[in-house]
Every structure is written in structure tokens, then in C-alpha cells.
Design a protein around this motif. Sequence first.
Motif, PDB file in Angstrom:
ATOM      1  N   TYR A  40       3.371 -14.434   6.959  1.00  0.00           N
ATOM      2  CA  TYR A  40       2.843 -13.841   8.168  1.00  0.00           C
ATOM      3  C   TYR A  40       1.334 -14.333   8.245  1.00  0.00           C
ATOM      4  CZ  TYR A  40       1.853 -10.560  12.020  1.00  0.00           C
ATOM      5  OH  TYR A  40       1.424  -9.849  13.099  1.00  0.00           O
ATOM      6  N   PHE A  41       0.581 -14.337   6.909  1.00  0.00           N
ATOM      7  CA  PHE A  41      -0.728 -14.481   7.047  1.00  0.00           C
ATOM      8  C   PHE A  41      -0.971 -16.067   7.569  1.00  0.00           C
ATOM      9  CE2 PHE A  41      -4.409 -16.130   4.911  1.00  0.00           C
ATOM     10  CZ  PHE A  41      -5.431 -15.045   5.127  1.00  0.00           C
ATOM     11  N   LEU A  42       0.012 -16.836   7.086  1.00  0.00           N
ATOM     12  CA  LEU A  42      -0.153 -18.398   7.458  1.00  0.00           C
ATOM     13  C   LEU A  42       0.125 -18.709   8.816  1.00  0.00           C
ATOM     14  CD1 LEU A  42       1.588 -20.027   4.258  1.00  0.00           C
ATOM     15  CD2 LEU A  42      -0.778 -20.001   4.727  1.00  0.00           C
ATOM     16  N   SER A  43       0.881 -17.741   9.272  1.00  0.00           N
ATOM     17  CA  SER A  43       1.318 -17.866  10.937  1.00  0.00           C
ATOM     18  C   SER A  43       0.282 -17.348  11.838  1.00  0.00           C
ATOM     19  CB  SER A  43       2.877 -17.480  11.049  1.00  0.00           C
ATOM     20  OG  SER A  43       2.728 -15.952  10.915  1.00  0.00           O
ATOM     21  N   LYS A  44      -0.733 -16.623  11.310  1.00  0.00           N
ATOM     22  CA  LYS A  44      -1.526 -16.007  12.103  1.00  0.00           C
ATOM     23  C   LYS A  44      -2.925 -16.380  11.804  1.00  0.00           C
ATOM     24  CE  LYS A  44       0.718 -12.773  14.460  1.00  0.00           C
ATOM     25  NZ  LYS A  44       0.921 -12.846  16.108  1.00  0.00           N
ATOM     26  N   ARG A  45      -3.410 -17.428  12.426  1.00  0.00           N
ATOM     27  CA  ARG A  45      -4.630 -18.029  12.240  1.00  0.00           C
ATOM     28  C   ARG A  45      -5.936 -17.153  12.184  1.00  0.00           C
ATOM     29  NH1 ARG A  45      -6.318 -23.392  12.064  1.00  0.00           N
ATOM     30  NH2 ARG A  45      -4.417 -23.959  12.552  1.00  0.00           N
ATOM     31  N   ILE A 119     -10.131  -4.977   4.014  1.00  0.00           N
ATOM     32  CA  ILE A 119      -9.806  -3.866   5.011  1.00  0.00           C
ATOM     33  C   ILE A 119      -9.357  -4.422   6.379  1.00  0.00           C
ATOM     34  CG2 ILE A 119     -10.599  -1.866   5.969  1.00  0.00           C
ATOM     35  CD1 ILE A 119     -12.477  -1.358   3.605  1.00  0.00           C
ATOM     36  N   ASP A 120     -10.186  -5.414   6.691  1.00  0.00           N
ATOM     37  CA  ASP A 120     -10.341  -6.041   8.067  1.00  0.00           C
ATOM     38  C   ASP A 120      -8.954  -6.821   8.182  1.00  0.00           C
ATOM     39  OD1 ASP A 120     -12.654  -5.259   8.886  1.00  0.00           O
ATOM     40  OD2 ASP A 120     -13.621  -7.003   8.262  1.00  0.00           O
ATOM     41  N   GLY A 196       0.890  -1.352  -7.091  1.00  0.00           N
ATOM     42  CA  GLY A 196       1.947  -0.784  -5.857  1.00  0.00           C
ATOM     43  C   GLY A 196       0.766  -0.061  -4.830  1.00  0.00           C
ATOM     44  N   PRO A 197       0.925   1.275  -5.342  1.00  0.00           N
ATOM     45  CA  PRO A 197       0.193   2.375  -4.617  1.00  0.00           C
ATOM     46  C   PRO A 197      -1.412   2.119  -4.203  1.00  0.00           C
ATOM     47  CG  PRO A 197       1.257   3.249  -6.538  1.00  0.00           C
ATOM     48  CD  PRO A 197       1.161   1.907  -6.782  1.00  0.00           C
ATOM     49  N   ALA A 198      -2.205   1.364  -5.090  1.00  0.00           N
ATOM     50  CA  ALA A 198      -3.215   0.834  -4.629  1.00  0.00           C
ATOM     51  C   ALA A 198      -3.427  -0.062  -3.370  1.00  0.00           C
ATOM     52  CB  ALA A 198      -4.077   0.018  -5.727  1.00  0.00           C
ATOM     53  N   ALA A 199      -2.336  -0.785  -3.218  1.00  0.00           N
ATOM     54  CA  ALA A 199      -2.089  -1.607  -1.943  1.00  0.00           C
ATOM     55  C   ALA A 199      -2.186  -0.976  -0.646  1.00  0.00           C
ATOM     56  CB  ALA A 199      -1.041  -2.671  -2.048  1.00  0.00           C
ATOM     57  N   HIS A 200      -1.757   0.311  -0.779  1.00  0.00           N
ATOM     58  CA  HIS A 200      -1.598   1.135   0.398  1.00  0.00           C
ATOM     59  C   HIS A 200      -2.577   2.163   0.678  1.00  0.00           C
ATOM     60  CE1 HIS A 200       2.903   0.707   2.266  1.00  0.00           C
ATOM     61  NE2 HIS A 200       1.940  -0.227   2.371  1.00  0.00           N
ATOM     62  N   THR A 248      -2.855 -12.244   1.229  1.00  0.00           N
ATOM     63  CA  THR A 248      -1.782 -12.203   1.661  1.00  0.00           C
ATOM     64  C   THR A 248      -0.931 -10.961   1.242  1.00  0.00           C
ATOM     65  OG1 THR A 248      -0.701 -13.524  -0.250  1.00  0.00           O
ATOM     66  CG2 THR A 248      -1.448 -14.637   1.681  1.00  0.00           C
ATOM     67  N   ASN A 249      -1.108 -10.410  -0.071  1.00  0.00           N
ATOM     68  CA  ASN A 249      -0.571  -9.324  -0.533  1.00  0.00           C
ATOM     69  C   ASN A 249      -1.121  -8.090   0.317  1.00  0.00           C
ATOM     70  OD1 ASN A 249       0.593 -10.498  -2.742  1.00  0.00           O
ATOM     71  ND2 ASN A 249      -1.015 -10.134  -4.192  1.00  0.00           N
ATOM     72  N   THR A 250      -2.328  -7.892   0.718  1.00  0.00           N
ATOM     73  CA  THR A 250      -2.819  -7.210   1.603  1.00  0.00           C
ATOM     74  C   THR A 250      -2.263  -7.200   2.916  1.00  0.00           C
ATOM     75  OG1 THR A 250      -5.001  -6.896   0.589  1.00  0.00           O
ATOM     76  CG2 THR A 250      -4.925  -6.211   2.886  1.00  0.00           C
ATOM     77  N   THR A 251      -1.855  -8.426   3.382  1.00  0.00           N
ATOM     78  CA  THR A 251      -1.219  -8.613   4.691  1.00  0.00           C
ATOM     79  C   THR A 251       0.199  -7.961   4.432  1.00  0.00           C
ATOM     80  OG1 THR A 251      -2.391 -10.550   5.334  1.00  0.00           O
ATOM     81  CG2 THR A 251      -0.378 -10.258   6.306  1.00  0.00           C
ATOM     82  N   GLY A 252       0.778  -8.227   3.351  1.00  0.00           N
ATOM     83  CA  GLY A 252       2.442  -7.681   2.942  1.00  0.00           C
ATOM     84  C   GLY A 252       2.176  -6.177   2.811  1.00  0.00           C
ATOM     85  N   ALA A 253       1.237  -5.612   2.333  1.00  0.00           N
ATOM     86  CA  ALA A 253       1.113  -4.204   2.214  1.00  0.00           C
ATOM     87  C   ALA A 253       1.069  -3.563   3.756  1.00  0.00           C
ATOM     88  CB  ALA A 253      -0.139  -3.859   1.496  1.00  0.00           C
ATOM     89  N   ALA A 254       0.266  -4.255   4.561  1.00  0.00           N
ATOM     90  CA  ALA A 254       0.197  -3.811   6.104  1.00  0.00           C
ATOM     91  C   ALA A 254       1.407  -3.785   6.944  1.00  0.00           C
ATOM     92  CB  ALA A 254      -1.042  -4.689   6.633  1.00  0.00           C
ATOM     93  N   LEU A 255       2.266  -5.124   6.654  1.00  0.00           N
ATOM     94  CA  LEU A 255       3.657  -5.163   7.221  1.00  0.00           C
ATOM     95  C   LEU A 255       4.443  -4.100   6.794  1.00  0.00           C
ATOM     96  CD1 LEU A 255       3.831  -8.953   6.622  1.00  0.00           C
ATOM     97  CD2 LEU A 255       3.389  -7.896   8.883  1.00  0.00           C
ATOM     98  N   TRP A 256       4.476  -3.759   5.518  1.00  0.00           N
ATOM     99  CA  TRP A 256       5.178  -2.678   4.947  1.00  0.00           C
ATOM    100  C   TRP A 256       4.835  -1.341   5.561  1.00  0.00           C
ATOM    101  CZ3 TRP A 256       5.256  -0.835  -0.774  1.00  0.00           C
ATOM    102  CH2 TRP A 256       6.187   0.175  -0.739  1.00  0.00           C
TER     103      TRP A 256
END
Length: 281
Positions: A40-45, A119-120, A196-200, A248-256
Amino acid sequence: MTAQDKVKETVREEAQRVAGLAQDAAQSGAYLYPIRGIFYFLSKRELWKPLVSKLIPTIALGITTLAGVFFFGYLPQAAVLAVFNGPLAAVNAALLCLNESSTIFNTLSKTFLVEESLIDTFDGTLVAKGEAELVSKERKVGRGGDAIGRLGKLVTKPFAKFAPSAIIRYVMYLPLNFIPIVGTAMFILLQGKRAGPAAHSRYFQLKGMNKARQEEWIEKRQGAYTGFGTVATLLELVPIAGVFFAFTNTTGAALWAADLESRSNENQSTAQLRDQSKKAR
């Protein structure tokens, strides 16, 4: 029971607990979100902007940390591990150094360099997934432009600064690496349980959760958070590229988080329809 037997029993119980946690993590499917985050990160410039703005100083910190840990820590740790692991000591010492450098790097970078950028990235991903209303609880969100461009000034910062308790727990888990293969796997899994919890942390703030509610939420989803955190930890162990994977992990956490919100809204809509149906009768 001798002291040696007590140690063996403790290790056996911990191994069983970790095995159960690993099973729950696998069944949850949350371990896939860090991978989804990469694509998702790579697909969203537009999501690249926060990373690019901090790329040079962050890479410099990563290289310095990695070189320092290996220079000062690899040989001493390999020598100690050789007593317990034999020929595997060289590999386990390298994994340990990668984990140590990752821990040091993440602590320093998130405290001094990339806190607001992460955060951004999290907020921008939520906006891109249609969760602007959730993000607007903690910052102004504009109507025009891309997901990152729509983000206004932060009201508060959610990420915790340097936490001595996290370092203490890390040091406590280090002896697990004396156990060949299994011990190292347990060590990484326990690191994932914390990561894991820290990512959220941002999600918890946007939802207005106090500490008690956070603990209750995490307890119900402990396997899922461990699965997410373990994969995220492994990705961030990659030298230098760990900088990229932190985003990308932050992006994944946001997708979740976006998926959790979507399911929550669906459940609320279903409940409302049921109530309306009952009243109609």
C-alpha cells in the motif's frame, strides 16, 4: 526440586505460553498487515513525503547504530553464546546484534527524528482509506489535496518517549538467546508482543481510549497484536532498510485500524437495523 529443575520448568512453561501465543497470532491473520503495508505504501506516492523529509538523517543514524553495535558487541556476545549454542553462536550473535541495533535505532529515531513523520504516515493512511472523521478528532483535516496534504497541525503527540521499562524488559529477555534456535525465536516473539500494541498508540489516542481501556482492548487481541508485532520486528531488523519498514509497518497498522473501524461501523449498522425491525413489529 533443585534450582536447575526450577529453571527448566520455568523455561518449559514460558515455551508453552509462547507457543499458544504464536498459534493465536497465526489464526488472527493480523501478521499480514505489515506485508500489506509495504504494497500500500509503495502504491501511494503521497505517503512517501514524511519518509523522504527525514531520509538522510535517519539512514545516517541507522548506519552508525548498526556499525557501533556490531563493532563493540558481536565478538563478546558470540563468545558467550558459543558456550551454549556451539556452531550456531555466530548466527545467533548476528541476530542478537541486529535486534539490539534495531531497538536502539527505533528508540532514538522515534524519539528525536521521525515521531511526527510516522504520525503523519499513520493519519495519512487513515485519510486515504476514508477515515478522515476519525483523524479529525486530533487534528484538522482539509478537504482538498492528497491524503498527506490534507493533514493540519497536530494537537497532541501519542508516541511515548524513552521508556526505561521497555529497555528493562528487553534486557530480561536477552538470556533466552542462550537456548539454541528456540530461544531466539521466543525472544523475537516476545519483542513482537510488545511492538504490536505500540504500533496502534495513535489509534488508541484517536479513539480516546484511556490506559484501562487500552489494556482491555489489547488483552482481547493479544494474539493478533503479537502476530503483527513479530512480523514488523523482523522487517525492522533488516539493516538500513529497517528505516523504510518502520514507515510501511506504520502504514500496515493504519490499514488494520481502518479495517477495525469499518467492521465496527458495520456491526453498529446491523444492530440499528435489528432495533428498527423489532420496533416495527
